[in-house]
Design a protein around this motif. Structure first.
Motif, mmCIF file in Angstrom:
data_model
loop_
_atom_site.group_PDB
_atom_site.id
_atom_site.type_symbol
_atom_site.label_atom_id
_atom_site.label_comp_id
_atom_site.label_asym_id
_atom_site.label_seq_id
_atom_site.Cartn_x
_atom_site.Cartn_y
_atom_site.Cartn_z
ATOM 1 N N ALA A 59 1.042 -1.324 -0.300
ATOM 2 C CA ALA A 59 0.017 -0.060 0.026
ATOM 3 C C ALA A 59 0.682 1.359 0.028
ATOM 4 O O ALA A 59 0.363 2.184 -0.361
ATOM 5 C CB ALA A 59 -0.818 0.060 1.139
ATOM 6 N N LEU A 60 2.089 1.209 0.208
ATOM 7 C CA LEU A 60 3.080 2.430 0.432
ATOM 8 C C LEU A 60 3.805 2.335 -0.910
ATOM 9 O O LEU A 60 4.806 3.052 -0.879
ATOM 10 C CB LEU A 60 3.973 2.185 1.377
ATOM 11 N N ASN A 61 3.303 1.711 -2.111
ATOM 12 C CA ASN A 61 4.341 2.350 -3.318
ATOM 13 C C ASN A 61 4.029 3.846 -3.625
ATOM 14 O O ASN A 61 3.141 4.463 -3.395
ATOM 15 C CB ASN A 61 3.555 1.488 -4.307
ATOM 16 N N ILE A 85 1.428 10.113 0.261
ATOM 17 C CA ILE A 85 2.530 9.273 0.834
ATOM 18 C C ILE A 85 2.545 9.612 2.449
ATOM 19 O O ILE A 85 2.573 8.653 3.349
ATOM 20 C CB ILE A 85 3.960 9.535 0.267
ATOM 21 N N ALA A 86 2.131 10.960 2.818
ATOM 22 C CA ALA A 86 2.088 11.333 4.271
ATOM 23 C C ALA A 86 1.048 10.637 4.714
ATOM 24 O O ALA A 86 0.943 10.171 5.952
ATOM 25 C CB ALA A 86 2.316 12.811 4.236
ATOM 26 N N GLN A 87 -0.210 10.868 4.089
ATOM 27 C CA GLN A 87 -1.450 9.933 4.805
ATOM 28 C C GLN A 87 -0.963 8.384 5.039
ATOM 29 O O GLN A 87 -1.508 7.920 6.063
ATOM 30 C CB GLN A 87 -2.286 10.319 3.850
ATOM 31 N N ALA A 88 -0.465 7.948 4.097
ATOM 32 C CA ALA A 88 -0.425 6.415 4.163
ATOM 33 C C ALA A 88 0.499 6.278 5.237
ATOM 34 O O ALA A 88 0.469 5.062 6.025
ATOM 35 C CB ALA A 88 0.161 5.919 2.986
ATOM 36 N N LEU A 89 1.822 6.889 5.367
ATOM 37 C CA LEU A 89 2.564 6.764 6.650
ATOM 38 C C LEU A 89 2.024 7.156 8.077
ATOM 39 O O LEU A 89 2.332 6.516 8.987
ATOM 40 C CB LEU A 89 3.627 7.541 6.403
ATOM 41 N N ARG A 90 1.079 8.235 7.971
ATOM 42 C CA ARG A 90 0.461 8.408 9.251
ATOM 43 C C ARG A 90 -0.512 7.354 9.656
ATOM 44 O O ARG A 90 -0.535 7.182 10.800
ATOM 45 C CB ARG A 90 -0.246 9.827 9.076
ATOM 46 N N GLN A 91 -1.052 6.628 8.756
ATOM 47 C CA GLN A 91 -1.986 5.830 8.883
ATOM 48 C C GLN A 91 -1.152 4.199 9.462
ATOM 49 O O GLN A 91 -1.788 3.247 9.871
ATOM 50 C CB GLN A 91 -2.930 5.158 7.789
ATOM 51 N N VAL A 123 11.993 16.747 -0.042
ATOM 52 C CA VAL A 123 10.802 15.893 0.143
ATOM 53 C C VAL A 123 10.920 15.457 1.766
ATOM 54 O O VAL A 123 9.485 15.473 2.063
ATOM 55 C CB VAL A 123 11.289 14.546 -0.599
ATOM 56 N N ARG A 124 11.835 15.277 2.445
ATOM 57 C CA ARG A 124 11.672 14.781 3.871
ATOM 58 C C ARG A 124 11.127 16.174 4.665
ATOM 59 O O ARG A 124 10.125 15.907 5.319
ATOM 60 C CB ARG A 124 13.043 14.813 4.510
ATOM 61 N N ALA A 125 11.442 17.454 4.460
ATOM 62 C CA ALA A 125 10.975 18.461 5.001
ATOM 63 C C ALA A 125 9.316 18.617 4.748
ATOM 64 O O ALA A 125 8.455 18.718 5.680
ATOM 65 C CB ALA A 125 11.498 19.753 4.634
ATOM 66 N N TYR A 126 9.077 18.306 3.574
ATOM 67 C CA TYR A 126 7.578 18.384 3.243
ATOM 68 C C TYR A 126 6.648 17.376 3.863
ATOM 69 O O TYR A 126 5.755 17.740 4.255
ATOM 70 C CB TYR A 126 7.492 18.399 1.454
ATOM 71 N N LEU A 127 7.207 16.231 3.828
ATOM 72 C CA LEU A 127 6.441 14.963 4.574
ATOM 73 C C LEU A 127 6.389 15.467 6.232
ATOM 74 O O LEU A 127 5.356 15.101 6.791
ATOM 75 C CB LEU A 127 7.208 13.817 4.393
ATOM 76 N N GLN A 135 11.854 11.028 12.704
ATOM 77 C CA GLN A 135 12.722 10.108 12.896
ATOM 78 C C GLN A 135 11.927 8.883 11.846
ATOM 79 O O GLN A 135 13.016 8.003 11.714
ATOM 80 C CB GLN A 135 12.579 9.786 14.526
ATOM 81 N N ARG A 136 11.257 9.055 11.409
ATOM 82 C CA ARG A 136 10.768 7.847 10.380
ATOM 83 C C ARG A 136 11.141 8.117 8.939
ATOM 84 O O ARG A 136 10.936 7.244 8.212
ATOM 85 C CB ARG A 136 9.185 7.803 10.592
ATOM 86 N N ILE A 137 11.730 9.135 8.861
ATOM 87 C CA ILE A 137 12.256 9.619 7.469
ATOM 88 C C ILE A 137 13.672 9.712 7.326
ATOM 89 O O ILE A 137 14.278 10.375 8.049
ATOM 90 C CB ILE A 137 11.523 10.951 6.849
ATOM 91 N N SER A 138 14.299 8.785 6.743
ATOM 92 C CA SER A 138 15.741 9.009 6.325
ATOM 93 C C SER A 138 16.198 9.346 4.825
ATOM 94 O O SER A 138 15.290 9.192 3.897
ATOM 95 C CB SER A 138 16.742 7.666 6.707
ATOM 96 N N VAL A 139 17.297 10.110 4.534
ATOM 97 C CA VAL A 139 17.517 10.560 3.500
ATOM 98 C C VAL A 139 18.918 9.758 3.107
ATOM 99 O O VAL A 139 19.949 9.791 3.946
ATOM 100 C CB VAL A 139 17.440 11.905 3.159
ATOM 101 N N ILE A 140 19.104 9.622 1.673
ATOM 102 C CA ILE A 140 20.495 9.295 1.201
ATOM 103 C C ILE A 140 20.722 9.972 -0.016
ATOM 104 O O ILE A 140 19.600 10.183 -0.868
ATOM 105 C CB ILE A 140 20.453 7.885 1.075
ATOM 106 N N SER A 141 21.933 10.261 -0.796
ATOM 107 C CA SER A 141 21.902 10.827 -1.977
ATOM 108 C C SER A 141 22.795 9.765 -2.742
ATOM 109 O O SER A 141 23.920 9.405 -2.285
ATOM 110 C CB SER A 141 22.732 12.110 -2.171
ATOM 111 N N TYR A 142 22.416 9.522 -3.993
ATOM 112 C CA TYR A 142 23.100 8.516 -4.828
ATOM 113 C C TYR A 142 23.962 9.451 -5.844
ATOM 114 O O TYR A 142 24.710 9.086 -6.752
ATOM 115 C CB TYR A 142 22.767 7.495 -5.458
#
Length: 174
Positions: A59-61, A85-91, A123-127, A135-142
């Motif tokens: 459900a989190l695609n 995405i934010a709504q799905a994560l909050r649920q 993106v993290r800041a918006y979420l 603490q549920r959102i991590s970021v990485i750069s490729y």
């Protein structure tokens, strides 16, 4: 109502709400109504069974967020996807997400890694502004290292999402 019942109720409501949404045709069949757990299973309500884990993650695609050249400012068309995405994560309080920032091959390696980091961070800041715990959102750069399409640089200027559940993170599964 005790905490276990509340967690069980929230899980069932969250999974049921997702079963009606078929945003991604490839996962439309994955989100089905789950039967209520038996009385003996209620003590394990906070820990999802393997099938529940697969359904929660299906459900989190999320589609990638594409950025303009040399920019980490979220484009207006990204807000709907990020709100979903934010709504799905909050649920799903057990779900965590990693946002990976990518760039095209233009620029130096150092610049592209920094730009990818800024894209993921925006993106993290918006979420977070939409109510997802930081603490549920991590970021990485490729940077430019993982192109989506070497012949279409605009598809490489993106942020992508990978989701996991807290149990998986602790067990080292994802």
């Amino acid at each position: 109502m005790n905490r276990t019942h509340l967690v069980l109720l929230m899980s069932v409501v969250g999974l049921t709400g997702c079963a009606r949404r078929a945003a991604n045709p490839s996962t439309a069949g994955a989100a089905t109504h789950a039967p209520a757990p038996a009385a003996s299973d209620r003590s394990n309500a906070a820990r999802p069974a393997p099938d529940d884990t697969e359904q929660a993650l299906a459900a989190l695609n999320a589609a990638p967020i594409y950025f303009p050249l040399d920019s980490s400012i979220l484009p207006p068309e990204a807000t709907e996807e990020l709100s979903r995405i934010a709504q799905a994560l909050r649920q799903r309080s057990q779900a965590k997400v990693t946002v990976a920032g990518h760039t095209c091959e233009l620029g130096t390696t150092e610049y592209n890694v920094a730009l990818g980091q800024r894209r993921a961070a925006s993106v993290r800041a918006y979420l977070v502004n939409l109510g997802v715990e930081p603490q549920r959102i991590s970021v990485i750069s490729y940077g430019e290292e993982r192109p989506a399409d070497v012949n279409a640089p605009e598809k490489n200027r993106r942020a992508e999402f990978s989701f996991r559940l807290a149990e998986q993170a602790r067990a080292g599964e994802l």
